[in-house]
Each structure stands twice: as C-alpha cells, then as structure tokens.
Design a protein around this motif. Structure first.
Motif, PDB file in Angstrom:
ATOM      1  N   SER A   1       0.880  -1.161   0.000  1.00  0.00           N
ATOM      2  CA  SER A   1       0.000   0.000   0.000  1.00  0.00           C
ATOM      3  C   SER A   1       0.926   1.222   0.000  1.00  0.00           C
ATOM      4  N   ASP A   2       0.375   2.398   0.207  1.00  0.00           N
ATOM      5  CA  ASP A   2       1.223   3.596   0.237  1.00  0.00           C
ATOM      6  C   ASP A   2       2.203   3.598   1.403  1.00  0.00           C
ATOM      7  N   SER A   3       1.861   2.917   2.486  1.00  0.00           N
ATOM      8  CA  SER A   3       2.694   3.020   3.685  1.00  0.00           C
ATOM      9  C   SER A   3       3.102   1.680   4.293  1.00  0.00           C
ATOM     10  N   GLN A   4       2.562   0.566   3.787  1.00  0.00           N
ATOM     11  CA  GLN A   4       2.826  -0.713   4.430  1.00  0.00           C
ATOM     12  C   GLN A   4       3.093  -1.836   3.426  1.00  0.00           C
ATOM     13  N   VAL A   5       3.779  -2.850   3.943  1.00  0.00           N
ATOM     14  CA  VAL A   5       3.889  -4.111   3.225  1.00  0.00           C
ATOM     15  C   VAL A   5       2.609  -4.897   3.477  1.00  0.00           C
ATOM     16  N   LEU A   6       2.075  -5.513   2.434  1.00  0.00           N
ATOM     17  CA  LEU A   6       0.877  -6.331   2.569  1.00  0.00           C
ATOM     18  C   LEU A   6       1.213  -7.775   2.243  1.00  0.00           C
ATOM     19  N   ALA A   7       0.944  -8.677   3.184  1.00  0.00           N
ATOM     20  CA  ALA A   7       1.206 -10.101   2.985  1.00  0.00           C
ATOM     21  C   ALA A   7       0.091 -10.912   3.627  1.00  0.00           C
ATOM     22  N   GLN A   8       0.017 -12.185   3.236  1.00  0.00           N
ATOM     23  CA  GLN A   8      -1.060 -13.037   3.739  1.00  0.00           C
ATOM     24  C   GLN A   8      -0.668 -13.834   4.975  1.00  0.00           C
ATOM     25  N   GLN A   9       0.616 -13.889   5.266  1.00  0.00           N
ATOM     26  CA  GLN A   9       1.050 -14.589   6.476  1.00  0.00           C
ATOM     27  C   GLN A   9       2.412 -14.063   6.918  1.00  0.00           C
ATOM     28  N   TRP A  10       2.680 -14.246   8.208  1.00  0.00           N
ATOM     29  CA  TRP A  10       3.972 -13.823   8.749  1.00  0.00           C
ATOM     30  C   TRP A  10       4.935 -15.008   8.671  1.00  0.00           C
ATOM     31  N   ASP A  11       6.087 -14.796   8.089  1.00  0.00           N
ATOM     32  CA  ASP A  11       7.086 -15.861   7.981  1.00  0.00           C
ATOM     33  C   ASP A  11       8.473 -15.250   8.114  1.00  0.00           C
ATOM     34  N   GLU A  12       9.506 -16.063   7.989  1.00  0.00           N
ATOM     35  CA  GLU A  12      10.861 -15.553   8.202  1.00  0.00           C
ATOM     36  C   GLU A  12      11.265 -14.549   7.132  1.00  0.00           C
ATOM     37  N   GLU A  13      10.741 -14.688   5.925  1.00  0.00           N
ATOM     38  CA  GLU A  13      11.059 -13.733   4.859  1.00  0.00           C
ATOM     39  C   GLU A  13      10.489 -12.353   5.167  1.00  0.00           C
ATOM     40  N   LEU A  14       9.246 -12.310   5.641  1.00  0.00           N
ATOM     41  CA  LEU A  14       8.647 -11.021   5.988  1.00  0.00           C
ATOM     42  C   LEU A  14       9.352 -10.404   7.187  1.00  0.00           C
ATOM     43  N   ASP A  15       9.735 -11.219   8.145  1.00  0.00           N
ATOM     44  CA  ASP A  15      10.463 -10.728   9.312  1.00  0.00           C
ATOM     45  C   ASP A  15      11.802 -10.121   8.897  1.00  0.00           C
ATOM     46  N   TYR A  16      12.498 -10.806   7.989  1.00  0.00           N
ATOM     47  CA  TYR A  16      13.782 -10.313   7.488  1.00  0.00           C
ATOM     48  C   TYR A  16      13.593  -9.001   6.722  1.00  0.00           C
ATOM     49  N   TYR A  17      12.572  -8.950   5.881  1.00  0.00           N
ATOM     50  CA  TYR A  17      12.323  -7.741   5.086  1.00  0.00           C
ATOM     51  C   TYR A  17      12.019  -6.554   5.998  1.00  0.00           C
ATOM     52  N   GLN A  18      11.181  -6.774   6.991  1.00  0.00           N
ATOM     53  CA  GLN A  18      10.817  -5.689   7.886  1.00  0.00           C
ATOM     54  C   GLN A  18      12.019  -5.172   8.667  1.00  0.00           C
ATOM     55  N   LYS A  19      12.866  -6.072   9.116  1.00  0.00           N
ATOM     56  CA  LYS A  19      14.042  -5.667   9.891  1.00  0.00           C
ATOM     57  C   LYS A  19      15.050  -4.905   9.041  1.00  0.00           C
TER      58      LYS A  19
END
Length: 270
Positions: free
Chosen positions: A110-128
């Motif tokens: 979105s304009d301000s957030q990552v949108l995903a369907q589940q939390w996993d190690e890839e999303l955790d790595y990307y956010q960090k």
C-alpha cells in the motif's frame, strides 16, 4: 554545468548496517551546495526510501528519488510524485496464486505498508532490513485502495527456488510485467518495461541535463539498466561481477568505505 548523480541505496550509498558514512554525507552536501542534483534510486517503496532521504537531509531543491525500481519518480523537495506506473490487479492476483502454489513468500504494498497473507521468516527479514511496517491480511485485494507498483517474492532458503519460478513464468510475463533480482533473496515484478533506467531517462529530460553529465552507481543486477542509461555507469567495488562488467568505472572503495564520496570527488566536483 549541472550534473546528476543517481545512486542506489542498499549496498551502495548505505553501509551494510544501513547507515551512511560521514565521508559520504559531507561529499553529498558539497555537491548539492555546488548546484548539482542527487537522485536516490531504490527498489524500496516511497515511504521506506523517504525515511533514508529525510535522515540525510535530502529534501532540498535538487533532490529526487526513483522508488519501486522505477515505478515511481519522486520530488523530495516538493514532496510529490512526478510519475507513477502501477500493475493491473489481475496480474497481481495471478502472481499471488502462483507463488502460494509454489510455497514462496510473496508481498505487495500500500502507500505506507507491506501487505502479505502470512507472517514468515522472509517477511520478518524484510521488515528488519527496511524498517517498514507490515500488515497481514487474508484478502490482499480488499486491503489495496489502488493498483500497486510492484510485487516481491522472497526466499531465504536459496535463490534457485526464485530462479525456477521466474523461468516457469517467463512466457506469462511477456507483455505484462518485468521481473528481475534486486538481491539474492528478492525476485521483483514491476509493470512491463519499468526499471531504474527509465527513471534516469525521465529525470534527465525533466531537469534538462545532457546525458554526458549524468552518472549512475549501483551494486545489484537491477541497477544495470540505470548504469547503461546514464552517461557514465559506475559499479561500487562490492558489486556483482556482471554489474562491474556493465559499468564504465569500478570504484576503488566499497560501500563500507566512502565509495560515493570517491565518485563525487572524481566525477561531479572535478
């Protein structure tokens, strides 16, 4: 004579710990004071890129950003979008279905957030690594208020899974999207024909600067179109070998040791 320096963020302007050296900061201030332009060119979303831009004080006239690998051109001083390209929802939906079928992490924005369907190690790595906030939603398309600028697939367990996905979907991609690796972990899909090189071409014309007075520097494969579109393409010392082969010059220093200051001294302020 005004010049433009286009610089990638991660692995180029930023050190591995995502900070910017004092040497690079001082050189950037010097080139801006001399009336030249600086363009941050990144695969990151606008909101993530702006976090770095504001920390560096790059909101002065003459500062711009290429975000989403060329999908968005942003005026950092006027705080507005100059150009934007988006992906049709049906393409995004297809990629999500195929990535889920292959059990590969996939996300959009979105304009301000990552949108995903589940939390996993890839999303955790990307956010960090990016500092972006993420939102988990069952239906991605209900969470989007407009067509997104890109889709990203990620794998921390080896690049071969992503390469296989790209190969298997190459025929579908033709005429619809452009795909490329922005790092070993990330396979990105953008609107067809969109890359950082398009941003170089747009801003060169927008700012009325001759091609020979444009310089672009990067380290990753998604930086190659930008290096080729600029008058002088530069690879930092820590760049992939194929990026170095596409460059006109390879820096003596890497991203940890003032590579951008070296470029500014050698090409912009000479």
């Amino acid at each position: 004579m005004r010049k433009i320096l286009f610089t990638d963020l991660d692995g180029t302007l930023l050190r591995d710990d995502k900070t910017v050296s004092e040497g690079n900061r001082a050189a950037i201030r010097q080139m801006l004071d001399a009336g030249h332009h600086l363009v941050v060119a990144t695969g990151r979303p606008v909101s993530s890129g702006l976090t770095v831009v504001k920390k560096l004080g790059l909101t002065l006239p003459g500062c711009y950003m290429i975000a989403f690998n060329g999908s968005v051109i942003y005026d950092c001083s006027a705080d507005c979008i100059l150009q934007e390209h988006t992906m049709p929802i049906e393409y995004v939906e297809y990629l999500f279905e195929e990535a889920n079928r292959s059990n590969i992490h996939i996300q959009t924005y979105s304009d301000s957030q990552v949108l995903a369907q589940q939390w996993d190690e890839e999303l955790d790595y990307y956010q960090k690594t990016t500092g972006m906030s993420a939102k988990i939603v069952r239906n991605i398309f209900d969470a989007l208020d407009k067509e997104p600028c890109k889709v990203l697939l990620a794998s921390l367990s080896g690049q071969e899974r992503l390469k296989k996905f790209q190969r298997e979907h190459r025929s579908w991609e033709t005429g619809r999207c452009s795909s490329f690796f922005s790092s070993r972990e990330y396979l990105e899909y953008c609107p067809e024909g969109i890359n950082k090189g398009l941003g170089v071409s747009f801003l060169r014309e927008f700012l009325n600067v001759k091609r020979e007075n444009t310089y672009a520097v990067g380290d990753e494969r998604n930086d190659i179109p930008m290096l080729r579109e600029a008058g002088t393409g530069i690879a930092v010392r820590n760049a992939y070998e194929e990026v170095k082969m596409a460059a006109d010059y390879v820096t003596e220093h890497d991203n940890e040791r003032d590579a951008i200051a070296e470029i500014i001294d050698k090409f912009i302020l000479m």
